[in-house]
Scaffold this active site. Structure first.
Site, PDB file in Angstrom:
ATOM      1  N   CYS A  33       0.834  -1.199   0.000  1.00 36.20           N
ATOM      2  CA  CYS A  33       0.000   0.000   0.000  1.00 36.20           C
ATOM      3  C   CYS A  33       0.871   1.252   0.000  1.00 36.20           C
ATOM      4  O   CYS A  33       1.988   1.251   0.532  1.00 36.20           O
ATOM      5  CB  CYS A  33      -0.903  -0.012   1.228  1.00 36.20           C
ATOM      6  SG  CYS A  33      -2.075   1.366   1.301  1.00 36.20           S
ATOM      7  N   ASP A  58       0.411   3.782   1.727  1.00 39.52           N
ATOM      8  CA  ASP A  58       0.347   4.371   3.070  1.00 39.52           C
ATOM      9  C   ASP A  58       1.753   4.686   3.582  1.00 39.52           C
ATOM     10  O   ASP A  58       2.653   3.833   3.546  1.00 39.52           O
ATOM     11  CB  ASP A  58      -0.348   3.387   4.022  1.00 39.52           C
ATOM     12  CG  ASP A  58      -0.743   4.029   5.341  1.00 39.52           C
ATOM     13  OD1 ASP A  58       0.154   4.522   6.051  1.00 39.52           O
ATOM     14  OD2 ASP A  58      -1.947   4.043   5.665  1.00 39.52           O
ATOM     15  N   ARG A  65       2.896   4.877   6.406  1.00 41.69           N
ATOM     16  CA  ARG A  65       3.289   4.141   7.611  1.00 41.69           C
ATOM     17  C   ARG A  65       3.793   2.733   7.305  1.00 41.69           C
ATOM     18  O   ARG A  65       4.113   1.979   8.230  1.00 41.69           O
ATOM     19  CB  ARG A  65       2.097   4.053   8.570  1.00 41.69           C
ATOM     20  CG  ARG A  65       1.540   5.413   9.006  1.00 41.69           C
ATOM     21  CD  ARG A  65       0.199   5.253   9.674  1.00 41.69           C
ATOM     22  NE  ARG A  65      -0.823   4.775   8.732  1.00 41.69           N
ATOM     23  CZ  ARG A  65      -2.080   4.497   9.083  1.00 41.69           C
ATOM     24  NH1 ARG A  65      -2.461   4.636  10.341  1.00 41.69           N
ATOM     25  NH2 ARG A  65      -2.941   4.068   8.166  1.00 41.69           N
ATOM     26  N   HIS A  95      -2.148  -4.138   4.983  1.00 44.15           N
ATOM     27  CA  HIS A  95      -1.896  -3.709   6.363  1.00 44.15           C
ATOM     28  C   HIS A  95      -3.211  -3.401   7.058  1.00 44.15           C
ATOM     29  O   HIS A  95      -4.178  -2.960   6.436  1.00 44.15           O
ATOM     30  CB  HIS A  95      -0.957  -2.489   6.403  1.00 44.15           C
ATOM     31  CG  HIS A  95      -1.564  -1.212   5.892  1.00 44.15           C
ATOM     32  ND1 HIS A  95      -2.150  -0.283   6.717  1.00 44.15           N
ATOM     33  CD2 HIS A  95      -1.678  -0.718   4.636  1.00 44.15           C
ATOM     34  CE1 HIS A  95      -2.588   0.736   5.986  1.00 44.15           C
ATOM     35  NE2 HIS A  95      -2.309   0.501   4.723  1.00 44.15           N
ATOM     36  N   CYS A 154      -6.026  -0.022   6.943  1.00 46.44           N
ATOM     37  CA  CYS A 154      -5.899   0.566   5.608  1.00 46.44           C
ATOM     38  C   CYS A 154      -7.092   1.472   5.299  1.00 46.44           C
ATOM     39  O   CYS A 154      -8.247   1.024   5.315  1.00 46.44           O
ATOM     40  CB  CYS A 154      -5.804  -0.538   4.563  1.00 46.44           C
ATOM     41  SG  CYS A 154      -5.639   0.066   2.872  1.00 46.44           S
TER      42      CYS A 154
END
Length: 215
Positions: A41, A43, A45, A97, A100
């Site tokens: 992803c 993302d 993080r 993750h 999400c």
């Protein structure tokens, strides 16, 4: 953080790496030979190298919203083709993750803009498995994050790139994984496929384990 600060932090990082590992950057110049393709992803993080605990040069990375693999996405397919045909990676990891935002938007049917069209792929995963998902909102979201990672790993096995590579005897394994933001752990979703004849059984096994956790 101002742009100048990013440059300053880069210089500090590079200096630290050179001090700790002399010749590290020089070793990266000539050729990359990673064993892993990571599809994850976007993302912020979920950084691939740090999560896997491996250095730059050891993992080839493709990221998009909700780690989706679609057969019409030539960006993703090009990355997969390059990783398998040119770099000869040994492992292809699809890494979802927990928490999400893309999966959550698809789960709730929330409109966020242009990305709604992209997240229809995740919405399709939800609709396929909705009867098996937990009633608890948090657990429902977690299970959909897991199922989405498995579905996208399955999609990789169906590409002509992977099918052709297996047919000519190339050896590599496709895995489904999920990362926990709360504990930093990378978790096995029990989807591991190294040959075409393993795909359906591995998929059914992985999905059944997740469905069972919602009973």
């Amino acid at each position: 953080m101002a742009f100048d600060e990013i440059i300053a932090k880069n210089r500090a990082w590079a200096a630290k790496v050179k001090e700790e590992s002399p010749g590290f950057f020089e070793s990266l110049v000539d050729q990359q030979s990673p064993e892993y393709l990571w599809i994850g992803c976007s993302d912020s993080r979920v950084p691939a190298n740090q999560i896997a605990g491996i250095a730059p040069g050891e993992v080839f990375v493709h990221r998009n919203i909700a780690n989706v693999v679609v057969h019409s996405d030539f960006n993703c397919l090009s990355v997969i083709q390059f990783a398998i045909d040119i770099l000869k990676v040994k492992h292809v990891l699809v890494v979802g993750h927990y928490g999400c935002s893309g999966v959550k938007a698809a789960l709730e049917g929330k409109r966020i803009g242009l990305a709604d069209n992209w997240l229809l792929h995740v919405r399709n995963v939800y609709e396929e498995h909705s009867l098996y998902l937990c009633e608890d909102v948090t657990s429902r979201h977690d299970r959909l994050c897991e199922l989405n990672a498995i579905e996208q790993a399955y999609n990789i096995t169906q590409t002509t790139i992977v099918q052709d590579a297996w047919e000519r005897g190339q050896r590599f394994t496709v895995h489904g994984c999920i990362y926990g933001l709360a504990d930093g752990h990378l978790n096995d979703l029990n989807f591991h496929v190294s040959r075409p004849d393993q795909v359906e059984e591995a998929y059914q096994h992985a999905v059944t384990l997740i469905h069972a956790r919602c009973r």
